[in-house]
Write an enzyme that holds these catalytic residues in place. Sequence first.
Site, PDB file in Angstrom:
ATOM      1  N   TYR A  14     -78.525 -34.081  39.109  1.00  0.00           N
ATOM      2  CA  TYR A  14     -79.102 -33.832  40.430  1.00  0.00           C
ATOM      3  C   TYR A  14     -80.524 -34.359  40.563  1.00  0.00           C
ATOM      4  CZ  TYR A  14     -75.275 -30.426  40.636  1.00  0.00           C
ATOM      5  OH  TYR A  14     -74.046 -29.827  40.609  1.00  0.00           O
ATOM      6  N   HIS A  19     -81.787 -33.620  47.880  1.00  0.00           N
ATOM      7  CA  HIS A  19     -81.967 -32.165  47.866  1.00  0.00           C
ATOM      8  C   HIS A  19     -83.058 -31.748  46.873  1.00  0.00           C
ATOM      9  CE1 HIS A  19     -80.394 -28.753  49.863  1.00  0.00           C
ATOM     10  NE2 HIS A  19     -79.511 -28.341  48.979  1.00  0.00           N
ATOM     11  N   ASN A  70     -78.868 -22.089  45.808  1.00  0.00           N
ATOM     12  CA  ASN A  70     -78.422 -20.913  46.559  1.00  0.00           C
ATOM     13  C   ASN A  70     -79.046 -19.607  46.086  1.00  0.00           C
ATOM     14  OD1 ASN A  70     -76.796 -22.906  47.557  1.00  0.00           O
ATOM     15  ND2 ASN A  70     -74.869 -21.843  47.233  1.00  0.00           N
ATOM     16  N   ASP A  95     -86.503 -30.197  51.013  1.00  0.00           N
ATOM     17  CA  ASP A  95     -85.952 -31.268  51.831  1.00  0.00           C
ATOM     18  C   ASP A  95     -85.653 -30.742  53.226  1.00  0.00           C
ATOM     19  OD1 ASP A  95     -83.893 -29.747  50.323  1.00  0.00           O
ATOM     20  OD2 ASP A  95     -82.480 -30.947  51.484  1.00  0.00           O
ATOM     21  N   ASN A 116     -79.895 -23.533  52.145  1.00  0.00           N
ATOM     22  CA  ASN A 116     -79.535 -22.380  51.326  1.00  0.00           C
ATOM     23  C   ASN A 116     -80.669 -21.879  50.441  1.00  0.00           C
ATOM     24  OD1 ASN A 116     -76.909 -22.077  52.291  1.00  0.00           O
ATOM     25  ND2 ASN A 116     -76.126 -23.648  50.905  1.00  0.00           N
TER      26      ASN A 116
END
Length: 202
Positions: A14, A19, A70, A95, A116
């Site tokens: 990631y 994000h 989350n 973001d 989230n």
Amino acid sequence: MFLVVGLGNPGTQYAKNRHNIGFMFIDRLIDRANFGPVRKKFQSEVAEGTVDTPKGPAKILAMKPQTFMNLSGNAVLEAATFYKIKPDHILVFHDELDLAPGRFRLKMGGGHAGHNGLRSIMGHLGPNFVRGRMGIGHPGQKELVHSWVLSDFYKAEDWVERLCDACVTALPLAILGESEKYMTEVMRLSPAPKFDPKKVVQ
């Protein structure tokens, strides 16, 4: 003390995602400012340091929650409780789909707009923390949002590093509560590029 949080997802897969621009900002902050070593604490990677302001050095805890997006609020609450940091001394960089790529806004409070990470933090602390909204643009269709935010920045998007650097350089203004001056200085140092996600996302 101020708690400066960058939002993202942990793991190398990631690391370059849109994000994760909040994580990228924190990495630049720790690299460029006066910070100690990164440690694992509060379900996060954290570093303590100072940022010089016209009113003297401000003590900062820089944080990258490692809980996945989350559950970001769990980590933020843990650190804020330990250091007794009030929400108005918490700055969360994340973001922002509703801003064009490279645009930036700083605001106190507001909703989560489906983000989230913000949703999680608001669930623990309420809405009255400061948000550094780092524009990544919207792909144009709701069903494309998930794949867009979890896609990597293109190599040609050199604005990402410039924006992170500008947010670090101007940070003393944000610490002093000078939101308008901070936004103006960030955009002066890192003008937004001409880049339209709708033209590259199919």
